[in-house]
Motif scaffolding. Structure first.
Motif, mmCIF file in Angstrom:
data_model
loop_
_atom_site.group_PDB
_atom_site.id
_atom_site.type_symbol
_atom_site.label_atom_id
_atom_site.label_comp_id
_atom_site.label_asym_id
_atom_site.label_seq_id
_atom_site.Cartn_x
_atom_site.Cartn_y
_atom_site.Cartn_z
ATOM 1 N N SER A 9 -7.609 67.350 -28.541
ATOM 2 C CA SER A 9 -7.094 66.510 -29.817
ATOM 3 C C SER A 9 -6.844 65.302 -28.781
ATOM 4 O O SER A 9 -6.002 65.233 -27.702
ATOM 5 N N HIS A 10 -6.861 63.970 -29.656
ATOM 6 C CA HIS A 10 -6.899 62.693 -28.927
ATOM 7 C C HIS A 10 -5.456 62.418 -28.255
ATOM 8 O O HIS A 10 -5.221 61.957 -27.415
ATOM 9 N N CYS A 11 -4.413 62.993 -29.278
ATOM 10 C CA CYS A 11 -2.943 62.582 -28.689
ATOM 11 C C CYS A 11 -2.457 63.422 -27.513
ATOM 12 O O CYS A 11 -1.571 63.058 -26.840
ATOM 13 N N ILE A 12 -3.209 64.337 -27.087
ATOM 14 C CA ILE A 12 -2.901 65.047 -25.842
ATOM 15 C C ILE A 12 -2.814 64.097 -24.428
ATOM 16 O O ILE A 12 -2.277 64.086 -23.687
ATOM 17 N N LEU A 13 -4.045 63.096 -24.875
ATOM 18 C CA LEU A 13 -4.298 61.980 -23.642
ATOM 19 C C LEU A 13 -3.512 60.728 -23.999
ATOM 20 O O LEU A 13 -3.355 60.113 -23.376
ATOM 21 N N ASN A 14 -3.223 60.628 -25.339
ATOM 22 C CA ASN A 14 -2.800 59.332 -25.847
ATOM 23 C C ASN A 14 -1.545 59.486 -26.712
ATOM 24 O O ASN A 14 -2.080 59.347 -28.040
ATOM 25 N N GLN A 15 -0.564 59.892 -26.366
ATOM 26 C CA GLN A 15 0.689 59.866 -27.426
ATOM 27 C C GLN A 15 0.976 58.509 -28.179
ATOM 28 O O GLN A 15 1.651 58.670 -29.249
ATOM 29 N N ASN A 16 0.386 57.422 -27.816
ATOM 30 C CA ASN A 16 0.461 56.355 -28.353
ATOM 31 C C ASN A 16 -0.004 56.204 -29.677
ATOM 32 O O ASN A 16 0.245 55.451 -30.682
ATOM 33 N N GLY A 27 2.780 58.560 -22.216
ATOM 34 C CA GLY A 27 1.319 58.290 -22.455
ATOM 35 C C GLY A 27 0.513 59.752 -22.842
ATOM 36 O O GLY A 27 0.702 60.168 -23.994
ATOM 37 N N PRO A 28 0.103 60.250 -21.662
ATOM 38 C CA PRO A 28 -0.636 61.773 -21.968
ATOM 39 C C PRO A 28 0.635 62.652 -21.918
ATOM 40 O O PRO A 28 1.600 62.637 -21.321
ATOM 41 N N PHE A 29 0.255 63.818 -22.384
ATOM 42 C CA PHE A 29 1.144 65.093 -22.303
ATOM 43 C C PHE A 29 0.883 65.713 -20.890
ATOM 44 O O PHE A 29 -0.017 65.505 -20.258
ATOM 45 N N PRO A 30 1.869 65.962 -20.232
ATOM 46 C CA PRO A 30 1.825 66.338 -18.870
ATOM 47 C C PRO A 30 0.844 67.582 -18.705
ATOM 48 O O PRO A 30 0.364 67.762 -17.391
ATOM 49 N N ILE A 31 0.299 68.411 -19.494
ATOM 50 C CA ILE A 31 -0.805 69.301 -19.244
ATOM 51 C C ILE A 31 -2.039 68.680 -18.974
ATOM 52 O O ILE A 31 -2.835 69.189 -18.248
ATOM 53 N N SER A 32 -2.260 67.469 -19.354
ATOM 54 C CA SER A 32 -3.439 66.804 -19.036
ATOM 55 C C SER A 32 -3.534 66.780 -17.353
ATOM 56 O O SER A 32 -4.823 67.164 -16.856
ATOM 57 N N LYS A 33 -2.770 66.476 -16.718
ATOM 58 C CA LYS A 33 -2.612 66.825 -15.197
ATOM 59 C C LYS A 33 -3.120 67.976 -14.748
ATOM 60 O O LYS A 33 -3.942 67.998 -13.819
ATOM 61 N N ASN A 34 -2.919 69.213 -15.302
ATOM 62 C CA ASN A 34 -3.212 70.425 -15.051
ATOM 63 C C ASN A 34 -4.866 70.651 -15.453
ATOM 64 O O ASN A 34 -5.409 71.437 -14.628
ATOM 65 N N ILE A 43 -13.671 66.150 -23.209
ATOM 66 C CA ILE A 43 -13.823 65.353 -24.503
ATOM 67 C C ILE A 43 -12.709 65.360 -25.207
ATOM 68 O O ILE A 43 -12.040 66.316 -25.630
ATOM 69 N N GLN A 44 -12.567 64.006 -25.453
ATOM 70 C CA GLN A 44 -11.454 63.728 -26.265
ATOM 71 C C GLN A 44 -11.691 63.264 -27.590
ATOM 72 O O GLN A 44 -12.632 62.561 -27.896
ATOM 73 N N LEU A 45 -11.342 64.118 -28.803
ATOM 74 C CA LEU A 45 -11.673 63.838 -29.830
ATOM 75 C C LEU A 45 -11.121 62.400 -30.414
ATOM 76 O O LEU A 45 -9.857 62.153 -30.019
ATOM 77 N N PRO A 46 -12.021 61.925 -31.275
ATOM 78 C CA PRO A 46 -11.133 60.733 -31.814
ATOM 79 C C PRO A 46 -10.015 61.142 -32.605
ATOM 80 O O PRO A 46 -10.003 62.121 -33.295
ATOM 81 N N CYS A 47 -9.038 60.297 -32.903
ATOM 82 C CA CYS A 47 -7.959 60.603 -33.671
ATOM 83 C C CYS A 47 -8.332 60.188 -35.202
ATOM 84 O O CYS A 47 -8.404 58.829 -35.535
ATOM 85 N N PRO A 48 -8.525 61.062 -36.203
ATOM 86 C CA PRO A 48 -9.021 60.609 -37.576
ATOM 87 C C PRO A 48 -7.690 59.843 -38.378
ATOM 88 O O PRO A 48 -8.029 58.958 -39.004
ATOM 89 N N GLU A 49 -6.410 60.216 -38.095
ATOM 90 C CA GLU A 49 -5.409 59.605 -38.598
ATOM 91 C C GLU A 49 -5.470 58.196 -38.296
ATOM 92 O O GLU A 49 -5.189 57.127 -39.285
#
Length: 167
Positions: A9-16, A27-34, A43-49
Motif C-alpha cells: 500500500s502506498h502509505c507504507i512508504l509515504n505516510q504523508n 515518512g515510511p513505516f519502519p517495516i520498509s527498512k526490513n 511495487i508501491q500501489l498508487p494511493c486512490p484516496e
C-alpha cells in the motif's frame, strides 16, 4: 538466486499521503527498512484516496468510499497496470511474495472489512491466478510501537516461499 518482489500500500512508504493528522510515521513505516534489508523489490500501489480526492480530503470510511460514483472503476484502472507488471515479473522468474496492506483502512484493509481498493485488487489477483498471500500493518503499529510486526513479517515471507527460493 531467485529475485523477490512484494506489492505494498502506498502509505507504507509515504505516510504523508494519509489524511492530515492521521499519520503514524514521519515518512515510511519502519517495516520498509526490513523489506529492503532482505533485498525484496517493491511495487508501491498508487494511493486512490489521494489521487481521487486530493491532499486535503476529509477522513472517510468504507461505506463513504464505496458510494462515490465511479470510485471503484477508478481503483480498478489504477490496479490494472500493477497486475500486468506482476505477471511480467513472474513470467521472467521473479517470486511474487504477496501484498502488504493497512488494517482498518477504508481502501487498503485486507481482513475484517476489506477496503474498496483491496476488493478490486483481490478480484484481479484471482482472475489472473496470482498468489493471494498477504499481511497487514496493524492499527497499533507506529514508529514508537513496533510490537511483534517482525514476526508477522517473517510468517508472511514463509507463506510467500521467500526462504525456499533463495538458492
Amino acid at each position: 538466486m531467485k529475485k523477490n518482489i512484494v506489492v505494498i500500500s502506498h502509505c507504507i512508504l509515504n505516510q504523508n499521503s494519509v489524511v492530515n493528522g492521521l499519520e503514524r510515521a514521519k515518512g515510511p513505516f519502519p517495516i520498509s527498512k526490513n523489506i529492503l534489508e532482505k533485498d525484496i523489490s517493491i511495487i508501491q500501489l498508487p494511493c486512490p484516496e489521494f489521487l481521487y480526492l486530493g491532499f486535503n480530503r476529509p477522513p472517510m470510511n468504507y461505506d463513504e468510499y464505496a458510494c462515490i460514483k465511479g470510485y471503484r472503476d477508478f481503483c480498478k484502472k489504477l490496479l490494472l497496470p500493477i497486475i500486468e507488471q506482476l505477471k511480467s515479473y513472474i513470467e521472467n522468474g521473479y517470486n511474487y511474495l504477496g501484498i502488504i496492506g493497512i488494517n482498518e483502512s477504508p481502501n487498503c484493509s485486507i481482513t475484517d472489512r476489506q477496503g474498496v481498493y483491496m476488493e478490486e485488487y483481490f478480484k484481479l489477483i484471482k482472475d489472473n491466478k496470482l498468489n493471494n498471500n498477504f499481511m497487514e500493518i496493524p492499527t497499533w503499529y507506529n514508529e514508537d510501537n513496533l510490537g511483534n510486526l517482525l514476526n508477522i513479517f517473517e510468517e508472511f515471507l514463509k507463506r510467500g516461499n521467500f526462504y525456499e527460493k533463495q538458492h
